[in-house]
Design a protein around this motif. Structure first.
Motif: not given
Length: 85
Positions: A1-15, A35-39
């Motif tokens: 994994m390169n540095k840019s892939e390491e910095s990827i974070c995902l926010d999932l905003l749903t109901t 690296k996944l946040t679910i709100k």
């Protein structure tokens, strides 16, 4: 994994689940998995009428706007089964 892939974070905003009045499912409002946040936002229950769905979508949109107010995203994807069409 390169540095840019390491910095990827995902926010999932749903109901929280609310599509059917008879369907009840207890899900957490907030989850963090690697690296996944679910709100999940609470929106009012409705009986699938167009006006009620519109109000529910508006509640969701306002909640998301408040939540991301001080966030800095590089990329945003939006999807919905109806997307108010």
């Amino acid at each position: 994994m390169n540095k840019s892939e390491e910095s990827i974070c995902l926010d999932l905003l749903t109901t929280k689940p609310n599509r059917y009045d008879s369907f009840k499912m207890d899900v957490p409002e907030f989850e963090k998995k690697d690296k996944l946040t679910i709100k999940r936002f609470e929106v009012s229950k409705h009986k699938s009428g167009f006006f009620a769905q519109s109000l529910s979508f508006l509640q969701y949109a306002i909640s998301v706007k408040k939540y991301i107010k001080n966030q800095n995203y590089d990329l945003i994807f939006a999807s919905s089964s109806r997307f108010m069409t």
